[in-house]
Design an enzyme around this catalytic site. Structure first.
Site, PDB file in Angstrom:
ATOM      1  N   LYS A  26       1.127   2.705   3.015  1.00 59.97           N
ATOM      2  CA  LYS A  26       2.161   3.018   4.007  1.00 59.97           C
ATOM      3  C   LYS A  26       1.737   2.571   5.399  1.00 59.97           C
ATOM      4  O   LYS A  26       0.949   3.244   6.050  1.00 59.97           O
ATOM      5  CB  LYS A  26       2.449   4.528   4.005  1.00 59.97           C
ATOM      6  CG  LYS A  26       3.443   4.961   5.079  1.00 59.97           C
ATOM      7  CD  LYS A  26       3.776   6.436   4.997  1.00 59.97           C
ATOM      8  CE  LYS A  26       4.614   6.880   6.196  1.00 59.97           C
ATOM      9  NZ  LYS A  26       4.845   8.330   6.239  1.00 59.97           N
ATOM     10  N   LYS A  33      -2.525   5.242   4.483  1.00 59.99           N
ATOM     11  CA  LYS A  33      -1.552   5.002   5.549  1.00 59.99           C
ATOM     12  C   LYS A  33      -2.302   4.562   6.795  1.00 59.99           C
ATOM     13  O   LYS A  33      -3.377   5.079   7.079  1.00 59.99           O
ATOM     14  CB  LYS A  33      -0.783   6.305   5.776  1.00 59.99           C
ATOM     15  CG  LYS A  33       0.148   6.339   6.957  1.00 59.99           C
ATOM     16  CD  LYS A  33       0.958   7.640   6.972  1.00 59.99           C
ATOM     17  CE  LYS A  33       1.684   7.842   8.280  1.00 59.99           C
ATOM     18  NZ  LYS A  33       2.392   9.124   8.370  1.00 59.99           N
ATOM     19  N   ASP A  86       0.969  14.144   4.546  1.00 62.88           N
ATOM     20  CA  ASP A  86       0.293  13.067   5.273  1.00 62.88           C
ATOM     21  C   ASP A  86      -0.857  13.670   6.068  1.00 62.88           C
ATOM     22  O   ASP A  86      -0.632  14.325   7.088  1.00 62.88           O
ATOM     23  CB  ASP A  86       1.264  12.355   6.231  1.00 62.88           C
ATOM     24  CG  ASP A  86       2.299  11.500   5.485  1.00 62.88           C
ATOM     25  OD1 ASP A  86       2.579  11.821   4.312  1.00 62.88           O
ATOM     26  OD2 ASP A  86       2.820  10.543   6.089  1.00 62.88           O
TER      27      ASP A  86
END
Lengths: 298, 287
Positions: free
Chosen positions: A234, A198, A135
């Protein structure tokens, strides 16, 4: 595939909010609710990103990821554990061959202020330790300056450093100020090679919101229509209860379709959500409202 | 002003310090003795109850952590606010069929009852706590502490004194509660919510729902996050059901004879003790 990032794709803010309000009126009951709650459970990236994290805390979280609940109710395991780089090997060991992935935040999370070489080294470290997913955060400062090339190159270089690991790109929408910026950042990230986009680090307020998520889902849809490539989504931060999670699932289903209703293409970055889902599943099966007293604290 | 149309009040339920309508959107008509409709009353659902329990649970930490002295002040303040609404309470009790004299007496007794339990806030631990002799080098002491969230089924008769007797001792020790008002005579209870709203009682400490016992007894007695149930009534089927449901998490059940709430003897500190549990501490000491 080329795209001109000097173009601004206008976003109808009022329209987005109205659409979100419409999603929230959907009534999900009985079997559909059970299905959605179990699905949401499988989509969770169980997260601990605290300065006070320790190996034992991470191991405990891994145990929870594999066996979320001890009891007569069938609760599926979560998708992944999300930790800081030093805990990747601990998590990898604790999870074994359970099938639960290890995700690590990297690139100087959460600010993203570090030299490119340091960021690449951090990503490589995580991948070597066994991380399945990375991430990364984008440099919001450079993006807001209008230095889009920087953002694009940044994502490209990190993607290269990831190798086989999946790359999730955190836009930190709470700092991007407008929905147009969210759309642009999403496009840049996807064209530069992100596997997932995300919303947030969880360290900035507001974190994930429904309007922002809808804009990102629409960006994913447009990218898919153009290229045929499915990018994952996400939302992270602030999704604490079952009701909110189900609203996100409705949004995904009605924007992208059923293909995205699986953990390979949709994740929740959350920690408290898992407990609430377990409580609600037990409530649904027993017919009795549950109490936090009878479920693990984190 | 002869042709003025009177403005009728919309009675609402009281959750987390806010006046709300039932999430179900349902209501029932309340009629006086001669069959004229007086008001529409919310028909609460189990989801309203669920929300009320969440608010009671959230309020518990803050309310139980307040100093006993401060809780006492707040109960006293509630009594002050009741006093200012005496006339309205009297009218509402008369609608239930009481004579003016009986209604006035009940209002006065209800206010005194609040004052009585306000006094007990900072005394029940002194009176019921103890220092225990033990055969080792420990200072051993026991104190009663609040159990948590209490669901209360209020009595159908003597509604105002009944409501105060049912709630004041529960919150005096630091518990929070969800109350099901009398189905037949909810008016004075609903006016009591306005007393709560204008006193210094934090939102969520007392939540008040109106509706049908038939629908609500089940969630009131089987919600896992409720730590104790107080039932005021004489129906043996209802009593049995509450006790069975309470077995789910072995929560405490207290059953009170609904006729006795109006008696002076009904007011006693054991009512406070009914919703406390004893914590005993072993504190090591030197020679």
């Amino acid at each position: 595939m080329k795209s001109d990032f000097r173009h601004i794709i206008p976003i109808d803010k009022v329209g987005i909010e109205e659409r979100v309000a419409r999603f929230n009126t959907r009534s999900i009951k009985k079997e559909s609710k059970m299905f959605a709650m179990r699905l949401a459970m499988q989509m969770i990236d169980l997260t601990t990103l605290e300065g006070m994290d320790t190996d034992r805390k991470v191991e405990q979280l891994c145990n929870k990821a594999i066996r979320p609940f001890n009891g007569p109710h069938e609760i599926p395991k979560v998708a992944a554990i999300c930790v800081y780089p030093p805990f990747v090997s601990t998590a990898k060991k604790a999870l074994g061959d359970s099938g639960v992935h290890v995700a690590s935040v990297a690139t100087s999370f959460p600010s993203g202020h570090a030299s490119m070489s340091e960021k690449i080294a951090e990503v490589k470290y995580c991948v070597n330790e066994g991380a399945d997913e990375i991430d990364m955060v984008i440099s919001r400062g450079e993006f807001l300056k209008g230095n889009y090339n920087f953002t694009f190159d940044e994502v490209c270089q990190i993607k290269e450093a990831c190798g086989k690991a999946h790359l999730k790109v955190i836009l930190e929408t709470g700092e991007l100020q407008t929905l147009e910026n969210v759309r642009k950042a999403s496009d840049i990230a996807m064209y530069a090679g992100a596997d997932f986009i995300k919303t947030s680090t969880g360290k900035v307020s507001p974190a994930a919101t429904q309007p922002v998520t809808l804009v990102m889902l629409e960006a994913i849809r447009d990218y898919y229509l153009k290229t045929g490539i499915k990018i994952g989504m996400k939302p992270a931060g602030g999704i604490r209860d079952t009701k909110t999670a189900l609203r996100y699932l409705v949004m995904v289903k009605e924007t992208l379709g059923s293909d995205w209703l699986n953990p390979d293409l949709f994740r929740f970055g959350a920690s408290a959500l898992a407990n609430d889902l377990i409580m609600q599943i037990v409530k649904q099966e027993t017919g009795v409202y549950q109490s936090g007293d009878y479920f693990s604290k984190d | 002003m002869q042709n003025r149309i009177p403005v009728l009040k919309t009675y609402k339920i009281y959750i987390a310090g806010k006046f709300e309508r039932s999430e179900s959107g349902r209501y029932y008509a309340l009629k006086d003795k001669s069959g004229n409709q007086i008001a529409n009353i919310c028909l609460s659902s189990r989801k309203d109850f669920r929300n009320a329990v969440v608010s009671a649970r959230n309020a518990f930490a803050g309310w139980s952590a307040k100093t006993a002295y401060n809780r006492s002040q707040i109960l006293y303040r509630m009594a002050e606010m009741m006093e200012g609404r005496s006339a309205q309470f009297t009218d509402e009790l008369m609608l239930e069929g009481l004579t003016r004299k009986a209604a006035e007496t009940q209002v006065a007794e209800s206010i005194d009852c609040l004052i009585y339990y306000a006094g007990w806030c900072d005394k029940y631990q002194q009176v019921f706590g103890s220092v225990n002799p033990v055969a080792s080098s420990h200072f051993n002491f026991s104190v009663p502490e609040p159990v948590g969230v209490v669901s209360i089924i209020a009595p159908e008769m003597n509604t105002l004194i009944g409501l105060v007797t049912a709630t004041a001792p529960v919150i005096a020790s630091g518990n929070t509660c969800v109350v099901l008002a009398s189905q037949e005579n909810p008016l004075s209870t609903l006016t009591f919510t306005e007393v709560l709203g204008t006193s210094d009682l934090p939102g969520g400490v007392i939540n008040i729902l109106t509706g049908k016992k038939g629908e609500l007894l089940e969630p009131f007695s089987n919600h896992m996050d409720v730590n104790a149930v107080a039932y005021h009534g004489d129906d043996s089927e209802e009593r049995k059901m509450i006790q069975q449901n309470a077995a789910l998490n072995v929560r405490r059940v207290k059953i009170y004879d609904s006729k006795k709430v109006s008696l002076v003897k009904a007011q006693n500190p054991y009512r406070v003790m009914d919703f406390t549990e004893i914590k005993t501490t072993w504190h090591p000491i030197g020679e």
